[in-house]
Design an enzyme around this catalytic site. Sequence first.
Site, PDB file in Angstrom:
ATOM      1  N   GLU A   1      -6.665  -7.636  12.349  1.00 45.52           N
ATOM      2  CA  GLU A   1      -7.936  -7.790  12.922  1.00 45.52           C
ATOM      3  C   GLU A   1      -8.298  -9.061  13.131  1.00 45.52           C
ATOM      4  O   GLU A   1      -9.287  -9.672  12.825  1.00 45.52           O
ATOM      5  CB  GLU A   1      -9.128  -7.168  11.963  1.00 45.52           C
TER       6      GLU A   1
ATOM      7  N   HIS B   1      -9.344   4.304  14.990  1.00 42.84           N
ATOM      8  CA  HIS B   1     -10.350   5.238  14.604  1.00 42.84           C
ATOM      9  C   HIS B   1     -11.200   5.648  15.392  1.00 42.84           C
ATOM     10  O   HIS B   1     -11.878   4.739  16.362  1.00 42.84           O
ATOM     11  CB  HIS B   1     -11.097   4.153  13.664  1.00 42.84           C
TER      12      HIS B   1
ATOM     13  N   GLU C   1      -3.786   3.822  11.414  1.00 44.76           N
ATOM     14  CA  GLU C   1      -5.116   4.371  10.372  1.00 44.76           C
ATOM     15  C   GLU C   1      -5.616   5.576  11.366  1.00 44.76           C
ATOM     16  O   GLU C   1      -7.080   5.530  11.268  1.00 44.76           O
ATOM     17  CB  GLU C   1      -5.849   3.081  10.247  1.00 44.76           C
TER      18      GLU C   1
ATOM     19  N   ASP D   1      -7.818   8.328  12.478  1.00 42.72           N
ATOM     20  CA  ASP D   1      -8.832   9.279  12.007  1.00 42.72           C
ATOM     21  C   ASP D   1      -9.760   9.673  13.211  1.00 42.72           C
ATOM     22  O   ASP D   1      -9.965   8.511  14.275  1.00 42.72           O
ATOM     23  CB  ASP D   1      -9.677   8.821  10.680  1.00 42.72           C
TER      24      ASP D   1
HETATM   25  O1  G3I Z   1     -13.805   0.249  -6.021  1.00 44.31           O
HETATM   26  C1  G3I Z   1     -15.105  -0.016  -6.033  1.00 44.31           C
HETATM   27  C2  G3I Z   1     -15.941   0.612  -6.922  1.00 44.31           C
HETATM   28  O2  G3I Z   1     -15.564   0.067  -8.100  1.00 44.31           O
HETATM   29  C3  G3I Z   1     -17.330   0.099  -6.738  1.00 44.31           C
HETATM   30  O3  G3I Z   1     -18.140   0.862  -7.741  1.00 44.31           O
HETATM   31  C4  G3I Z   1     -17.841   0.654  -5.302  1.00 44.31           C
HETATM   32  C5  G3I Z   1     -19.348   0.168  -4.877  1.00 44.31           C
HETATM   33  O4  G3I Z   1     -19.471   0.039  -3.632  1.00 44.31           O
HETATM   34  O5  G3I Z   1     -16.896   0.016  -4.324  1.00 44.31           O
HETATM   35  C6  G3I Z   1     -15.602   0.275  -4.442  1.00 44.31           C
HETATM   36  O6  G3I Z   1     -15.004  -0.325  -3.519  1.00 44.31           O
HETATM   37  C7  G3I Z   1     -14.893  -0.056  -2.167  1.00 44.31           C
HETATM   38  C8  G3I Z   1     -13.603   0.461  -1.816  1.00 44.31           C
HETATM   39  O7  G3I Z   1     -13.368   0.703  -0.515  1.00 44.31           O
HETATM   40  C9  G3I Z   1     -12.872   1.456  -2.663  1.00 44.31           C
HETATM   41  O8  G3I Z   1     -13.413   2.672  -2.267  1.00 44.31           O
HETATM   42  C10 G3I Z   1     -15.697  -1.119  -1.494  1.00 44.31           C
HETATM   43  O9  G3I Z   1     -16.905  -1.210  -1.800  1.00 44.31           O
HETATM   44  C11 G3I Z   1     -15.490  -0.508   0.318  1.00 44.31           C
HETATM   45  O10 G3I Z   1     -15.898  -1.747   0.723  1.00 44.31           O
HETATM   46  C12 G3I Z   1     -13.967  -0.208   0.440  1.00 44.31           C
HETATM   47  O11 G3I Z   1     -13.955  -0.139   1.779  1.00 44.31           O
HETATM   48  C13 G3I Z   1     -12.727   0.013   2.387  1.00 44.31           C
HETATM   49  C14 G3I Z   1     -12.747  -0.886   3.501  1.00 44.31           C
HETATM   50  O12 G3I Z   1     -11.526  -0.822   4.239  1.00 44.31           O
HETATM   51  C15 G3I Z   1     -13.183  -2.333   3.397  1.00 44.31           C
HETATM   52  O13 G3I Z   1     -13.271  -2.995   4.525  1.00 44.31           O
HETATM   53  C16 G3I Z   1     -12.225   1.310   2.811  1.00 44.31           C
HETATM   54  O14 G3I Z   1     -11.752   2.232   1.404  1.00 44.31           O
HETATM   55  C17 G3I Z   1     -11.132   1.246   3.460  1.00 44.31           C
HETATM   56  O15 G3I Z   1     -10.523   2.654   3.897  1.00 44.31           O
HETATM   57  C18 G3I Z   1     -11.233   0.558   4.683  1.00 44.31           C
HETATM   58  O16 G3I Z   1      -9.965   0.436   5.355  1.00 44.31           O
HETATM   59  C19 G3I Z   1      -9.980  -0.429   6.573  1.00 44.31           C
HETATM   60  C20 G3I Z   1      -8.505  -0.853   6.866  1.00 44.31           C
HETATM   61  O17 G3I Z   1      -8.230  -1.713   5.657  1.00 44.31           O
HETATM   62  C21 G3I Z   1      -8.406  -1.968   8.075  1.00 44.31           C
HETATM   63  N1  G3I Z   1      -9.175  -1.460   9.306  1.00 44.31           N
HETATM   64  C22 G3I Z   1     -10.349  -0.619   9.058  1.00 44.31           C
HETATM   65  C23 G3I Z   1     -10.216   0.230   7.891  1.00 44.31           C
HETATM   66  C24 G3I Z   1     -11.634   1.149   7.775  1.00 44.31           C
HETATM   67  O18 G3I Z   1     -12.775   0.105   7.472  1.00 44.31           O
END
Ligand code: G3I
Length: 460
Positions: A168, A247, A276, A278
């Site tokens: 990105e 996405h 990715e 969905d």
């Molecule tokens: O693990 C912590 C947890 O301990 C905490 O309590 C909670 C509170 O918000 O957060 C948890 O972490 C989260 C993590 O996902 C695991 O669930 C983060 O806040 C959250 O920001 C994170 O989101 C991820 C996101 O990337 C971040 O940008 C998504 O799971 C993940 O699917 C997403 O993936 C991205 C690709 O890497 C790049 N392309 C876009 C795609 C979708 O956004």
Amino acid sequence: MTEHVPRRTAEPRRLRRTVVLALTGALAAAGLAVSAGAAQAADSLGSAATAKGRYFGTAVASGHLGETDYAATLDREFNAVTPENEMKWDATESSRGNFTFGAADQIVSHAKAKGMKVRGHTLVWYSQLPGWVGGLGASDLQNAMDNHITQVMQHYKGQIYAWDVVNEAFQDGGSGARRSSPFQDKLGDGYIEHAFRTAHSVDPAAKLCYNDYNTDGVNAKSNAVYAMVKDFKQRGVPIDCVGFQSHFNSQSPVPGDYQANLQRFADLGVDVQITELDIEGSGSAQATNYGNVVKACLAVSRCTGMTVWGVTDKYSWRSSGTPLLFDGNYGKKPAYDAVLAALGGSSSGGGTDPGDGGGSTKSCTATYTETQRWGDRFNGQVTIRAGSSALSGWKVPVTVHSPQKVSTTWSGNPSWDAGGNVMTMASTGGLAAGATTSFGFTVMANGTWTAPAVGACTAS
Ligand code: G3I
């Protein structure tokens, strides 16, 4: 979400297998050649994709591997994985020079044990980047980036099929410009090339990809990526593949020129991968979109595989949009059938969505809106829409953010977790195919105005 709904009985399947085996034995005894491949279409996404020379993968979160249905669905259906968050910079090097690989290792060893490919995601990305990286001066940042790429790739050397080396790096919209990030702002345009060259020197056997979103059709952003890849290929910068995140939702539908766009990149001499995938929605519309994406990949010989961004709707980053192939009970959705059919496979029936006796699939979506706000509280409403089959019931989890408290609910049967923050709202009756209904609740804000998290709708 853990509700158990009756599955179609396994007996007809067992009977079918017995008949096939008996027939196979009789043919073999008669001296006739029997080919299992010819007699039986592949009955999982991974095996059907393999038959087409592709892989079919999913994003995996290490925290869910211990859930029996999650692991069983992963192992039965997929032959590639991408750690959803565990290989990102904030997970692997949250403080400078201290590398932690535990969660990512769990995924990699699971994948290795099952013979699955692993896509490494991701080495250089502006997001999920620990704060210390942004605080470095240019030459220190260059060293830190080189070291990060080197340490992470060394750790997994020989185990990763393809790395998203840079993720990105371009802006959305019509500018075609690079996105501002510590790397871009301090190291300039050359950081991407530098990252690929460093990655190549560490693990020359891994495929090195550039990965992005909103580049799925021909547009200003994909044109900018195209120009970069073309330039890299002309100058011998080691890039092997381009990832198209894919996405999709109603604001960002599958573009009409999706296949043509994949093809023009492939024509530059790189592999292309859907990384990715969905697609928000439900029922036949979602199924058609999924089928079209798979067909587009299969039509491009250098499209080497597809990855969906999660196993089940309930753990999707866009859970309320129910964008994946398995519902919250790990039932196969119409989208699953469409993907399998597009891959040339045919379902054995195992793990199929709870049927309604008519052979159709029950599904529902849940959409949240805030309807009113006062000085101390707000009202939320969740609209449930049934898919193409009538429902006898539905359930939706709603999580409020402490110290918020739900003070009143209406039009549903709520139950609560021990902490009082997770309310599971169940229906009070059935819902006709395609029909909508809604429930509501009042949240006492207690100073926190974040919208509640509304999970996937589970149909029964
Ligand atoms: O693990 C912590 C947890 O301990 C905490 O309590 C909670 C509170 O918000 O957060 C948890 O972490 C989260 C993590 O996902 C695991 O669930 C983060 O806040 C959250 O920001 C994170 O989101 C991820 C996101 O990337 C971040 O940008 C998504 O799971 C993940 O699917 C997403 O993936 C991205 C690709 O890497 C790049 N392309 C876009 C795609 C979708 O956004």
